[in-house]
Design an enzyme around this catalytic site. Structure first.
Site, PDB file in Angstrom:
ATOM      1  N   ARG A 240       0.884  -1.089   0.031  1.00  0.00           N
ATOM      2  CA  ARG A 240       0.051   0.008   0.046  1.00  0.00           C
ATOM      3  C   ARG A 240       0.797   1.323   0.055  1.00  0.00           C
ATOM      4  O   ARG A 240       2.279   1.245   0.282  1.00  0.00           O
ATOM      5  CB  ARG A 240      -0.936   0.082   1.187  1.00  0.00           C
ATOM      6  CG  ARG A 240      -1.789  -1.194   1.332  1.00  0.00           C
ATOM      7  CD  ARG A 240      -3.011  -0.940   0.096  1.00  0.00           C
ATOM      8  NE  ARG A 240      -3.945  -2.204   0.208  1.00  0.00           N
ATOM      9  CZ  ARG A 240      -3.911  -3.318  -0.586  1.00  0.00           C
ATOM     10  NH1 ARG A 240      -2.775  -3.417  -1.424  1.00  0.00           N
ATOM     11  NH2 ARG A 240      -4.537  -4.043  -0.523  1.00  0.00           N
ATOM     12  N   HIS A 241       0.236   2.309  -0.108  1.00  0.00           N
ATOM     13  CA  HIS A 241       1.039   3.636  -0.155  1.00  0.00           C
ATOM     14  C   HIS A 241       0.812   4.299   0.952  1.00  0.00           C
ATOM     15  O   HIS A 241      -0.496   4.454   1.618  1.00  0.00           O
ATOM     16  CB  HIS A 241       0.583   4.522  -1.325  1.00  0.00           C
ATOM     17  CG  HIS A 241       1.475   5.748  -1.709  1.00  0.00           C
ATOM     18  ND1 HIS A 241       1.302   6.821  -1.010  1.00  0.00           N
ATOM     19  CD2 HIS A 241       2.416   5.831  -2.497  1.00  0.00           C
ATOM     20  CE1 HIS A 241       2.085   7.548  -1.442  1.00  0.00           C
ATOM     21  NE2 HIS A 241       2.894   7.325  -2.315  1.00  0.00           N
ATOM     22  N   ALA A 242       1.701   5.029   1.693  1.00  0.00           N
ATOM     23  CA  ALA A 242       1.727   5.824   2.776  1.00  0.00           C
ATOM     24  C   ALA A 242       0.656   6.884   2.932  1.00  0.00           C
ATOM     25  O   ALA A 242       0.158   7.319   4.008  1.00  0.00           O
ATOM     26  CB  ALA A 242       2.924   6.204   3.311  1.00  0.00           C
ATOM     27  N   ASN A 243       0.313   7.487   1.322  1.00  0.00           N
ATOM     28  CA  ASN A 243      -0.480   8.730   1.459  1.00  0.00           C
ATOM     29  C   ASN A 243      -1.542   8.633   0.717  1.00  0.00           C
ATOM     30  O   ASN A 243      -2.606   9.409   0.932  1.00  0.00           O
ATOM     31  CB  ASN A 243       0.359   9.689   1.216  1.00  0.00           C
ATOM     32  CG  ASN A 243       1.530  10.300   2.069  1.00  0.00           C
ATOM     33  OD1 ASN A 243       1.435  10.191   3.203  1.00  0.00           O
ATOM     34  ND2 ASN A 243       2.723  10.311   1.284  1.00  0.00           N
ATOM     35  N   LYS A 292      -7.976   7.206   2.125  1.00  0.00           N
ATOM     36  CA  LYS A 292      -6.947   6.607   2.906  1.00  0.00           C
ATOM     37  C   LYS A 292      -7.576   5.954   4.073  1.00  0.00           C
ATOM     38  O   LYS A 292      -7.245   4.733   4.564  1.00  0.00           O
ATOM     39  CB  LYS A 292      -5.803   7.419   3.198  1.00  0.00           C
ATOM     40  CG  LYS A 292      -4.540   6.784   3.910  1.00  0.00           C
ATOM     41  CD  LYS A 292      -4.014   5.640   3.188  1.00  0.00           C
ATOM     42  CE  LYS A 292      -2.900   5.061   3.923  1.00  0.00           C
ATOM     43  NZ  LYS A 292      -2.168   3.930   3.095  1.00  0.00           N
TER      44      LYS A 292
END
Length: 407
Positions: A240-243, A292
């Site tokens: 996954r992406h942090a942001n 998110k």
């Protein structure tokens, strides 16, 4: 004094001449970080003379062996000439002095202090040639509390924080699947050499460059370091992406694919592909930050949609709608892909002796300059006699060096 080399590219047109044609590099490097740097310079037309001990660069014995030849060594030592020289013998000093006078650039990646003890440090060689650009590559640099520590890529990944943020959030820290610290140091070293050479054009003086694998890897972590310095934690995100969300890897019927949705426009397109256009106007998904927070719910929606589709079909539908997406390929699959073939990324060569090997050239394409022309990696000491002759040593001197165990 000019030493001819097969690493340069013959071309009649001046604009097809490689950009580093005429640049002379004396290479004392071994294993990966240093050789990666000098291979990039050779790809761009520099003449690289690689000085090796009697047993050769350690990398000749490392990695996958094909008919007794290292595929790893062949990859990062393309385009070079090999001189076999015992630096610990007093008779080597005259050879080194002449090579230093010939060179524009010297690159080494010994542990700090070793080059000086061997008589090939910056102080000794720059005294012979003040215009030398001299680059030292090491794990932690020439100064600092960690400077004397032995360093391999694994150690640098562990200490840089990169390993800590790689892997499944519920699992243990994981190494990146390539020697990224070595490669980063090689790339930044080649960049530093070019910057110093440009400055030398204006000043006439060389420079000493201190390149640390640790420094290089840390500088390649802009999103992670900036996050920490702003007061937020840097944690493992897995696929996954942090942001941003949805952003990462998802399951289809027969494997994994990735998609990247980083703004409202792309999310609206994704909602259309999923057959749920109303998602784009739902308040819980209104902003990237909202999405998110709802990452798990979005992942379920995407995987419910993809569960009955093969990876290729899921990717086709997404990309046709303008959503960035791709299958997760193996290294073998990407090397064999139509795109890699069309771009001519993998160069296969058969050296004068030994099996055919391959490498990937430095990736920057210079207009009108042909690619795939860099010569294959040399056999150990294959160019020793030719280089010594070009340096002005006569047959008697060469014979004496052979008798003394210098070459």
């Amino acid at each position: 004094m000019t030493i001819s080399t097969t690493s340069t590219i013959a071309a009649d047109a001046a604009d097809a001449m490689p950009p580093l044609y005429g640049l002379k590099v004396l290479d004392f490097t071994r294993v990966l970080a240093g050789p990666f740097c000098t291979a990039m310079l050779a790809d761009a037309g520099a003449e690289v003379i690689k000085v090796e001990p009697f047993e050769g660069d350690d990398y000749r014995q490392m990695g996958l062996q094909v008919d007794g030849h290292s595929a790893n060594f062949a990859f990062v030592n393309r385009g070079k000439r090999s001189v076999r020289l015992n630096l610990k013998q007093a008779g080597a000093r005259d050879v080194i002095a002449r090579l230093a006078g010939w060179a524009d650039v010297v690159i080494e990646n010994f542990k700090p202090g070793v080059a000086d003890r061997l008589g090939i440090g910056y102080g000794a060689l720059s005294a012979l040639n003040p215009g030398l650009v001299y680059c030292s590559i090491s794990g932690f640099g020439q100064s600092g509390p960690w400077a004397e520590q032995p360093a391999y890529d694994t150690v640098i990944q562990a200490l840089s924080g990169l390993m800590d943020v790689t892997g499944d959030p519920a699992g243990a820290p994981t190494l990146v699947g390539e020697s990224v610290a070595d490669v980063a140091a090689g790339m930044f070293a080649s960049w530093g050499v070019m910057a110093a050479l440009w400055q030398r054009e204006r000043t006439g003086r060389g420079r000493y460059l201190d390149v640390a694998m640790y420094d290089c890897l840390l500088s390649m972590m802009p999103t992670l370091v900036s996050r920490v310095m702003a007061g937020a934690p840097a944690t493992r995100q897995g696929n996954r992406h942090a942001n941003s969300a949805p952003f990462g890897a998802f399951h289809a019927a027969d494997g994994l694919f990735v998609l990247a949705v980083a703004n409202n426009r792309l999310f609206a397109k994704l909602a259309e592909v999923l057959g749920q256009p109303a998602l784009a106007s739902a308040p819980e998904f209104a902003t990237n930050q909202d999405r998110k927070r709802q990452e798990a719910a979005l992942a379920r929606l995407i995987e419910d949609w993809a569960s009955a589709l093969p990876v290729q079909e899921a990717v086709r539908r997404l990309t046709e709608a303008g959503v960035p997406a791709a299958p997760v390929l193996s290294v073998a699959a990407t090397v064999a892909s139509d795109n890699a073939q069309a771009r001519g990324l993998v160069v296969r060569q058969r050296p004068a002796s030994g099996p055919a090997m391959c490498h990937v050239e430095q990736p920057v394409r210079f207009d009108a300059m042909p690619r795939g022309q860099t010569s294959a990696a040399p056999a150990l000491g294959a160019d020793t006699l030719a280089v010594l002759e070009a340096l002005g040593f006569d047959a008697g001197a060469v014979n004496a060096m052979q008798q003394q165990g210098v070459i």
